[in-house]
Design an enzyme around this catalytic site. Sequence first.
Site, PDB file in Angstrom:
ATOM      1  N   ASP A 123       0.842  -1.206   0.000  1.00 51.46           N
ATOM      2  CA  ASP A 123       0.000   0.000   0.000  1.00 51.46           C
ATOM      3  C   ASP A 123       0.875   1.253   0.000  1.00 51.46           C
ATOM      4  OD1 ASP A 123      -2.420   1.344  -0.096  1.00 51.46           O
ATOM      5  OD2 ASP A 123      -2.640   1.427   2.099  1.00 51.46           O
ATOM      6  N   LYS A 140       1.847   4.645  -1.098  1.00 49.23           N
ATOM      7  CA  LYS A 140       1.097   5.752  -1.689  1.00 49.23           C
ATOM      8  C   LYS A 140       1.470   7.035  -0.952  1.00 49.23           C
ATOM      9  CE  LYS A 140      -2.952   4.917   1.247  1.00 49.23           C
ATOM     10  NZ  LYS A 140      -4.413   4.692   1.265  1.00 49.23           N
ATOM     11  N   ASN A 155       1.156   7.514   2.878  1.00 48.72           N
ATOM     12  CA  ASN A 155       1.976   6.663   3.728  1.00 48.72           C
ATOM     13  C   ASN A 155       3.465   6.999   3.660  1.00 48.72           C
ATOM     14  OD1 ASN A 155      -0.296   5.281   4.544  1.00 48.72           O
ATOM     15  ND2 ASN A 155      -0.084   3.678   3.013  1.00 48.72           N
ATOM     16  N   ASP A 160       2.504   2.921   7.925  1.00 44.65           N
ATOM     17  CA  ASP A 160       1.281   2.141   7.716  1.00 44.65           C
ATOM     18  C   ASP A 160       1.540   0.813   7.001  1.00 44.65           C
ATOM     19  OD1 ASP A 160      -1.268   1.193   7.579  1.00 44.65           O
ATOM     20  OD2 ASP A 160      -2.141   3.026   6.786  1.00 44.65           O
ATOM     21  N   THR A 177      -4.401   0.852  -3.006  1.00 40.69           N
ATOM     22  CA  THR A 177      -5.157   2.016  -3.461  1.00 40.69           C
ATOM     23  C   THR A 177      -5.137   2.038  -4.987  1.00 40.69           C
ATOM     24  OG1 THR A 177      -4.498   3.205  -1.464  1.00 40.69           O
ATOM     25  CG2 THR A 177      -5.334   4.526  -3.301  1.00 40.69           C
TER      26      THR A 177
END
Length: 471
Positions: free
Chosen positions: A136, A138, A141, A154, A176
Amino acid sequence: MNGNKVRRRVGKYEVGRTIGEGTFAKVKFAKNSETGEPVAIKILDKEKVLKHKMVEQIKREIAIMKLIKHPNVVRLYEVMGSKTKIFIVLEFVTGGELFDKIVNHGRMKEDEARRYFQQLINTVDYCHSRGVYHRDLKPENLLLDICGNLKVSDFGLSALSRQVRDDGLLHTTCGTPNYVAPEVLNDRGYDGSTADLWSCGVILFVLLAGYLPFDDSNLMNLYKKVSIVPIFGLLFSYSMMDVCLLDMLLYVQISDAEFTCPPWLSFGAAKLITRILDPNPMTRIMIPEILEDEWFKKDYKRPVFEEKDDTNLDDVDAVFKDSEEHHVTEKKDEEQPAAMNAFELISMSKGLNLGNLFEIEQEFKRETRFTSRCPANEIVSKIEEAVKPLGFDVHKKNYKMKLENVKAGRKGNLNVATEVFQVAPSLHMVEVRKAKGDTLEFHKFYKNLSTRLKDVVWKTEDDMHDDNNQG
């Protein structure tokens, strides 16, 4: 926290304001009362964790953060549990999100973007060497510390190598959409390392271009005038059609790697991005090749740090036990609004604010503040009076309020959290934060709210920012 009463204490930590909020957890600013060091405490409700069968996921996230000890990863200090809560104590990162720079200043120059990308690749390489796949990566984060160094955060969706199936692949579709690799979306299994690299490629593109390579923001123009259309033999309303078509069109963009590098990119940067955003994971460039890439290697310095092999997972299991001997002591005193110290006020400034979004509505924030000379009880009452005509249910607890719009918006019900803090005996600061829902709808809500609170508001956040600039 410097007032006469401590609002809340968990073990040796004095707990302050909320700095983040999700479906299952809140993140609060806190201070180690023994050392004075600021920390962030992620607080999870045990009942919700058990109800939604998230115990193994939470244990895995904690175990991964204990396993990953890298200077460019948010540090986990300790894990504690009470009868009803789980407390994950983390490094408090004060530099904001990396993409605040894009929101506030536009695209980066290549030397600056390269430095952040080098830190990101080093971190991802380290994680993969430990059998950890983030899944994840992105903008939200990627944080910055006070020295401007990258901090990856995260690991809630991360996977360990032991989760790989017999075919050698991971099979959980997560992440995402704008940053997810095409092989993750096709639901036939994927390699965690190549999927993470795709996300890194998207991030590099955004750093250099100032916008996303795969974006559904302008696809709405294709069907704005249509109210109902058949999809797969079913009739969907306009709002459902938006979601379905946007998802399908975005999926096609990503699967075919339909993007164009902007003309201001150097040949070396464009070539590297193109090699990373290869829709075929078998031919996609890997980290050893990236480390040898001429554009990447410029001014490159491999991080040097001492790695201690002292990972202990005993407290991970202990926080889920019901035995009193494993519980941390909680003390609460919420008769007065929480008092703010100077460090907390500084951390709320625009330069250090963690709350900026990187999305289509870049000019809109998901939290804002105002000051008031009114008594705290009066502020709470006035907010309640103001929001009920706007269609919000109000849930109060001392000087905190949760406002829930009974009518669903384009991203579900808009939930807003407010809290009153005491800055001085006759001065209060009110934080208004989007807890759930659409950012644009939150912005409209706040404009309506501020209009209805003219007699309460002394200065808005923008007023305070202007005062600081003039000073």
